[in-house]
Structure formats: C-alpha cells, structure tokens
Design a protein around this motif. Sequence first.
Motif, short mmCIF file in Angstrom:
data_model
loop_
_atom_site.label_atom_id
_atom_site.label_comp_id
_atom_site.label_asym_id
_atom_site.label_seq_id
_atom_site.Cartn_x
_atom_site.Cartn_y
_atom_site.Cartn_z
N HIS A 66 -7.08 11.76 4.04
CA HIS A 66 -6.05 10.72 4.00
C HIS A 66 -6.48 9.70 2.94
O HIS A 66 -7.59 9.18 2.98
CB HIS A 66 -5.90 10.03 5.34
N GLN A 122 -1.18 11.31 3.59
CA GLN A 122 -1.90 11.94 4.69
C GLN A 122 -1.89 13.45 4.54
O GLN A 122 -0.97 14.02 3.97
CB GLN A 122 -1.27 11.56 6.02
N VAL A 171 -4.15 0.45 -2.11
CA VAL A 171 -3.58 -0.88 -1.91
C VAL A 171 -3.51 -1.57 -3.26
O VAL A 171 -4.50 -1.64 -3.99
CB VAL A 171 -4.43 -1.71 -0.93
N LEU A 220 0.14 8.70 -5.62
CA LEU A 220 0.03 7.57 -4.69
C LEU A 220 0.02 6.24 -5.45
O LEU A 220 0.59 5.25 -4.96
CB LEU A 220 -1.23 7.70 -3.85
N LEU A 255 0.25 5.37 1.36
CA LEU A 255 -0.64 6.19 2.17
C LEU A 255 -0.25 7.65 2.04
O LEU A 255 0.92 8.00 2.23
CB LEU A 255 -0.52 5.74 3.63
N TYR A 263 0.82 -1.21 0.00
CA TYR A 263 0.00 0.00 0.00
C TYR A 263 0.86 1.26 0.00
O TYR A 263 2.04 1.23 0.30
CB TYR A 263 -0.95 0.02 1.20
N THR A 276 -5.58 6.09 0.94
CA THR A 276 -4.84 4.84 0.99
C THR A 276 -5.11 4.06 -0.30
O THR A 276 -6.26 3.83 -0.65
CB THR A 276 -5.28 3.98 2.18
N GLN A 280 -9.20 3.80 -0.50
CA GLN A 280 -10.14 4.44 0.41
C GLN A 280 -9.68 5.85 0.75
O GLN A 280 -8.49 6.15 0.72
CB GLN A 280 -10.33 3.62 1.68
N SER A 288 -10.35 8.80 3.72
CA SER A 288 -10.94 9.15 5.00
C SER A 288 -10.68 10.62 5.29
O SER A 288 -9.72 11.20 4.79
CB SER A 288 -10.38 8.27 6.13
#
Length: 164
Positions: free
Chosen positions: A112, A18, A116, A60, A16, A14, A114, A85, A87
Amino acid sequence: MLKKKLKKIKTEVYALGQHISMSAHKARRVVDQIRGRSYEETLMILELMPYRACYPILKLVYSAAANANYNMDSNESNLVISKAQVSEGTVTKKLKPRARGRSFTIKRPTCHITIVVKDISLDEYIEVDFLDSFRCSKKLKSKNQYTAMAYDDMYTNGGVWDKK
C-alpha cells in the motif's frame, strides 16, 4: 475589541494506492528518492528511473496533484511531496506443481503506497474573529436545516449504564 483566533486550514492532500502487486522493499527504494521534493522534480525523477515501481508511484503522484487542484485550487508549481510511505499488504499464495506430486508455493507480495502532497503557498493558519468561529462551530452538519440538534450528554441521557 474583538479577539482573534487562529484557525487551522487544510494544506495537505493525499492519494492512496492499495494492493499494488510488488514488494514493499522495492517500492520503498523509489519512494525514498522522491520524499521532500517538488512536484515537477518528482515527475522528472520518476520518468527517468529504470525501476518497475516507478509507474504506480507516478500514477499516485498525478492523482495527489489532481486531488490538490480539485480540493484546494492549488497550482502544480507550489506542490511538494511532504510524506510518502509504503506499507506491506497481503501476500497472495499460489501453488506450482512440482515433480513426484509435490507442490511449491509462489508468494506474490502486495503493498500500500500513500503519497501526501502539501501546498507551500497556503498558510496553515488564518485569523478568524473569535465570535465568528464560535458561531460557525454550532451549525448543524445535516442536510436538513430543520432537524433538531440532539445533545449527547452522559448526565442527561442516563450515562453508560442506561444502555442495554
């Protein structure tokens, strides 16, 4: 006769991101389009979509593919976006001066994200001899090979009530 045991290997990596300064609702609009697609198809979609949220998501996806290449030696043509996802993050508040000495709050939402990535060419389970898997699980994980193993057992160490 040796027994065979199935051992689960890591097939997902993954990336991430942020505190990306955009609303989670606007980022979800783009992430919903790429979920479940292949890596190459995702790159084409993100480069052609007219939304501002595409650029950080594209970075990302590139990062997740680089992580998969480095950690699992996987090829980019075998990668699929398995989970994506968004958030909500923190909201930055600033004050804007208005007439008659009043102020107005400006809210800058963050999110944030993510991503994967899964390698579809790798099997999730491999067969390992039962004795080999048992021997491998007992190895010390410390860098010093001469360190004695300390056992944490509730009955020999005095249990929960012995601690101060």
